[in-house]
Design a protein around this motif. Structure first.
Motif, PDB file in Angstrom:
ATOM      1  N   VAL A  17      10.940  -3.184  -3.115  1.00  0.00           N
ATOM      2  CA  VAL A  17      10.191  -2.145  -3.828  1.00  0.00           C
ATOM      3  C   VAL A  17      10.132  -0.873  -2.986  1.00  0.00           C
ATOM      4  O   VAL A  17      10.320   0.240  -3.491  1.00  0.00           O
ATOM      5  CB  VAL A  17       8.768  -2.625  -4.166  1.00  0.00           C
ATOM      6  CG1 VAL A  17       8.043  -1.590  -5.007  1.00  0.00           C
ATOM      7  CG2 VAL A  17       8.797  -3.965  -4.888  1.00  0.00           C
ATOM      8  N   TYR A  18       9.845  -1.051  -1.700  1.00  0.00           N
ATOM      9  CA  TYR A  18       9.833   0.107  -0.797  1.00  0.00           C
ATOM     10  C   TYR A  18      11.185   0.814  -0.799  1.00  0.00           C
ATOM     11  O   TYR A  18      11.261   2.042  -0.930  1.00  0.00           O
ATOM     12  CB  TYR A  18       9.486  -0.338   0.629  1.00  0.00           C
ATOM     13  CG  TYR A  18       8.018  -0.494   0.889  1.00  0.00           C
ATOM     14  CD1 TYR A  18       7.229   0.601   1.231  1.00  0.00           C
ATOM     15  CD2 TYR A  18       7.397  -1.746   0.813  1.00  0.00           C
ATOM     16  CE1 TYR A  18       5.875   0.459   1.486  1.00  0.00           C
ATOM     17  CE2 TYR A  18       6.040  -1.894   1.074  1.00  0.00           C
ATOM     18  CZ  TYR A  18       5.290  -0.787   1.404  1.00  0.00           C
ATOM     19  OH  TYR A  18       3.942  -0.919   1.646  1.00  0.00           O
ATOM     20  N   LEU A  19      12.264   0.038  -0.638  1.00  0.00           N
ATOM     21  CA  LEU A  19      13.594   0.638  -0.527  1.00  0.00           C
ATOM     22  C   LEU A  19      13.984   1.372  -1.804  1.00  0.00           C
ATOM     23  O   LEU A  19      14.549   2.478  -1.750  1.00  0.00           O
ATOM     24  CB  LEU A  19      14.631  -0.433  -0.185  1.00  0.00           C
ATOM     25  CG  LEU A  19      14.904  -0.649   1.306  1.00  0.00           C
ATOM     26  CD1 LEU A  19      13.635  -0.983   2.076  1.00  0.00           C
ATOM     27  CD2 LEU A  19      15.953  -1.736   1.517  1.00  0.00           C
ATOM     28  N   LEU A  20      13.673   0.785  -2.947  1.00  0.00           N
ATOM     29  CA  LEU A  20      14.009   1.425  -4.212  1.00  0.00           C
ATOM     30  C   LEU A  20      13.221   2.724  -4.382  1.00  0.00           C
ATOM     31  O   LEU A  20      13.787   3.763  -4.764  1.00  0.00           O
ATOM     32  CB  LEU A  20      13.714   0.476  -5.381  1.00  0.00           C
ATOM     33  CG  LEU A  20      14.038   1.002  -6.779  1.00  0.00           C
ATOM     34  CD1 LEU A  20      15.517   1.342  -6.903  1.00  0.00           C
ATOM     35  CD2 LEU A  20      13.634  -0.014  -7.849  1.00  0.00           C
ATOM     36  N   MET A  42      -1.550  -4.081  -1.985  1.00  0.00           N
ATOM     37  CA  MET A  42      -0.908  -3.016  -2.746  1.00  0.00           C
ATOM     38  C   MET A  42       0.003  -3.632  -3.800  1.00  0.00           C
ATOM     39  O   MET A  42       0.810  -4.526  -3.503  1.00  0.00           O
ATOM     40  CB  MET A  42      -0.076  -2.121  -1.816  1.00  0.00           C
ATOM     41  CG  MET A  42      -0.877  -1.413  -0.745  1.00  0.00           C
ATOM     42  SD  MET A  42       0.179  -0.481   0.402  1.00  0.00           S
ATOM     43  CE  MET A  42      -1.051   0.124   1.554  1.00  0.00           C
ATOM     44  N   SER A  43      -0.099  -3.154  -5.032  1.00  0.00           N
ATOM     45  CA  SER A  43       0.760  -3.660  -6.094  1.00  0.00           C
ATOM     46  C   SER A  43       2.152  -3.057  -5.974  1.00  0.00           C
ATOM     47  O   SER A  43       2.353  -2.006  -5.338  1.00  0.00           O
ATOM     48  CB  SER A  43       0.169  -3.298  -7.458  1.00  0.00           C
ATOM     49  OG  SER A  43       0.261  -1.892  -7.683  1.00  0.00           O
ATOM     50  N   ASN A  44       3.125  -3.713  -6.616  1.00  0.00           N
ATOM     51  CA  ASN A  44       4.488  -3.179  -6.606  1.00  0.00           C
ATOM     52  C   ASN A  44       4.538  -1.784  -7.225  1.00  0.00           C
ATOM     53  O   ASN A  44       5.278  -0.912  -6.750  1.00  0.00           O
ATOM     54  CB  ASN A  44       5.423  -4.120  -7.367  1.00  0.00           C
ATOM     55  CG  ASN A  44       5.738  -5.386  -6.596  1.00  0.00           C
ATOM     56  OD1 ASN A  44       5.438  -5.494  -5.402  1.00  0.00           O
ATOM     57  ND2 ASN A  44       6.337  -6.352  -7.260  1.00  0.00           N
ATOM     58  N   GLY A  45       3.756  -1.579  -8.272  1.00  0.00           N
ATOM     59  CA  GLY A  45       3.738  -0.276  -8.924  1.00  0.00           C
ATOM     60  C   GLY A  45       3.211   0.811  -8.006  1.00  0.00           C
ATOM     61  O   GLY A  45       3.773   1.911  -7.935  1.00  0.00           O
ATOM     62  N   ASP A  46       2.110   0.513  -7.298  1.00  0.00           N
ATOM     63  CA  ASP A  46       1.555   1.490  -6.362  1.00  0.00           C
ATOM     64  C   ASP A  46       2.549   1.800  -5.247  1.00  0.00           C
ATOM     65  O   ASP A  46       2.717   2.963  -4.857  1.00  0.00           O
ATOM     66  CB  ASP A  46       0.253   0.974  -5.754  1.00  0.00           C
ATOM     67  CG  ASP A  46      -0.914   1.064  -6.717  1.00  0.00           C
ATOM     68  OD1 ASP A  46      -0.794   1.758  -7.743  1.00  0.00           O
ATOM     69  OD2 ASP A  46      -1.950   0.425  -6.442  1.00  0.00           O
ATOM     70  N   ILE A  47       3.177   0.763  -4.726  1.00  0.00           N
ATOM     71  CA  ILE A  47       4.147   0.973  -3.650  1.00  0.00           C
ATOM     72  C   ILE A  47       5.292   1.847  -4.127  1.00  0.00           C
ATOM     73  O   ILE A  47       5.683   2.813  -3.449  1.00  0.00           O
ATOM     74  CB  ILE A  47       4.680  -0.388  -3.139  1.00  0.00           C
ATOM     75  CG1 ILE A  47       3.570  -1.141  -2.409  1.00  0.00           C
ATOM     76  CG2 ILE A  47       5.888  -0.183  -2.226  1.00  0.00           C
ATOM     77  CD1 ILE A  47       3.932  -2.566  -2.044  1.00  0.00           C
ATOM     78  N   PHE A  48       5.835   1.534  -5.297  1.00  0.00           N
ATOM     79  CA  PHE A  48       6.975   2.301  -5.808  1.00  0.00           C
ATOM     80  C   PHE A  48       6.596   3.762  -6.032  1.00  0.00           C
ATOM     81  O   PHE A  48       7.306   4.677  -5.577  1.00  0.00           O
ATOM     82  CB  PHE A  48       7.472   1.675  -7.111  1.00  0.00           C
ATOM     83  CG  PHE A  48       8.634   2.411  -7.724  1.00  0.00           C
ATOM     84  CD1 PHE A  48       9.909   2.274  -7.197  1.00  0.00           C
ATOM     85  CD2 PHE A  48       8.456   3.248  -8.813  1.00  0.00           C
ATOM     86  CE1 PHE A  48      10.986   2.955  -7.754  1.00  0.00           C
ATOM     87  CE2 PHE A  48       9.511   3.941  -9.377  1.00  0.00           C
ATOM     88  CZ  PHE A  48      10.791   3.781  -8.842  1.00  0.00           C
ATOM     89  N   VAL A  49       5.483   3.990  -6.697  1.00  0.00           N
ATOM     90  CA  VAL A  49       5.059   5.371  -6.979  1.00  0.00           C
ATOM     91  C   VAL A  49       4.771   6.114  -5.679  1.00  0.00           C
ATOM     92  O   VAL A  49       5.177   7.277  -5.496  1.00  0.00           O
ATOM     93  CB  VAL A  49       3.820   5.376  -7.894  1.00  0.00           C
ATOM     94  CG1 VAL A  49       3.233   6.783  -8.004  1.00  0.00           C
ATOM     95  CG2 VAL A  49       4.189   4.858  -9.282  1.00  0.00           C
ATOM     96  N   GLY A  50       4.066   5.461  -4.757  1.00  0.00           N
ATOM     97  CA  GLY A  50       3.748   6.104  -3.490  1.00  0.00           C
ATOM     98  C   GLY A  50       4.988   6.489  -2.706  1.00  0.00           C
ATOM     99  O   GLY A  50       5.080   7.602  -2.169  1.00  0.00           O
ATOM    100  N   GLU A  51       5.964   5.576  -2.649  1.00  0.00           N
ATOM    101  CA  GLU A  51       7.179   5.864  -1.885  1.00  0.00           C
ATOM    102  C   GLU A  51       8.047   6.918  -2.567  1.00  0.00           C
ATOM    103  O   GLU A  51       8.684   7.742  -1.898  1.00  0.00           O
ATOM    104  CB  GLU A  51       7.972   4.579  -1.660  1.00  0.00           C
ATOM    105  CG  GLU A  51       7.284   3.595  -0.728  1.00  0.00           C
ATOM    106  CD  GLU A  51       7.093   4.145   0.682  1.00  0.00           C
ATOM    107  OE1 GLU A  51       8.100   4.417   1.353  1.00  0.00           O
ATOM    108  OE2 GLU A  51       5.926   4.293   1.101  1.00  0.00           O
TER     109      GLU A  51
END
Length: 249
Positions: free
Chosen positions: A86-89, A1-10
């Motif tokens: 990334v998840y936390l943000l 999972m890319s950082n962008g996908d993780i951020f948007v998903g979360e």
């Protein structure tokens, strides 16, 4: 999972979680709501359905953590820390967004939350306190007891979440999120009485920040003196759950 996908998903998943959760609290709490005074069981199921909707939505992008305590527990267990920030943000931003959306849904009710004529003489209701719609408030203010409650309740969430990963077939069937949602309902019913079961630092901190800045009539204090407990307690509980899982399984 890319950082962008993780951020948007979360962001999306946590926003949905808080929209449902703060929304059910507003529905039960605010005057002029059709669900006013529906009770604790309604609140517990509302939060559980929020987990269901948010986690299923976020899962394809980020895995659907929606909770820094879950992210921390996974990192403690696996030793993989590179994407934790990334998840936390994403979770904090999503929690704030969800709180704003819940406020907009109940905008008319919040605007009606003013001192009614005659309230000073006791002939009409006082404005409803609004912080409990956004964040947790303990029934008995005892920092040690409140912290212990949040630690234990978070272990009761994160340890089963980690263990579900070992249960053959759950991940493939897609039923894991449903089971976690029911777990959250159970925690609310069984362990939520003392503190309101934050069990999620982003769930409490993000909406508390929003409550501080939103133009809510008669909103009262945001209780920042208590705010560290629903952040520290779940983080400690998540870390302990990760350590226990790593040692026992």
């Amino acid at each position: 999972m890319s950082n962008g996908d993780i951020f948007v998903g979360e962001v999306i998943g946590t926003a949905i979680l808080i929209l449902f959760g703060a929304g059910v609290c507003a529905a039960v709490t605010l005057r002029h709501s059709k669900a006013r005074a529906s009770g604790w069981i309604v609140i517990a199921f509302g939060w559980g359905f929020g987990v269901l909707a948010g986690a299923y939505t976020a899962a394809p992008l980020s895995g659907g953590h929606l909770n820094p305590a879950v992210t921390l527990g996974i990192a403690v267990d696996t030793g993989e820390w590179g994407k934790v920030w990334v998840y936390l943000l994403g979770q904090l931003v999503g929690a704030m967004l969800g709180a704003v959306l819940a406020y907009l849904v109940y905008l008319a009710q919040f605007q009606a939350n003013v001192r009614s004529e005659g309230a000073a003489e006791g002939t009409a209701e006082e404005p409803t306190a609004t912080l409990g719609i956004f964040s947790t408030i303990p029934e008995i203010r005892n920092p040690v007891a409140n912290l212990i409650t949040e630690i234990i309740a978070t272990i009761a969430l994160v340890l089963p979440v980690l263990a579900f990963g070992l249960t053959e077939g759950l991940g493939e069937s897609g039923i894991t999120v449903l089971i976690v949602s029911l777990l959250v309902v159970g925690i609310g019913l069984s362990l939520g009485g003392p503190t309101g079961y934050a069990i999620n630092p982003a769930r409490d901190l993000g909406p508390r920040l929003v409550h501080t800045f939103l133009p809510i009539p008669n909103k009262g204090t945001s209780d920042w003196g208590y705010a560290w407990i629903p952040v520290v307690g779940p983080l400690v509980g998540g870390a302990l759950a990760g350590l226990l899982y790593n040692a026992a399984f």
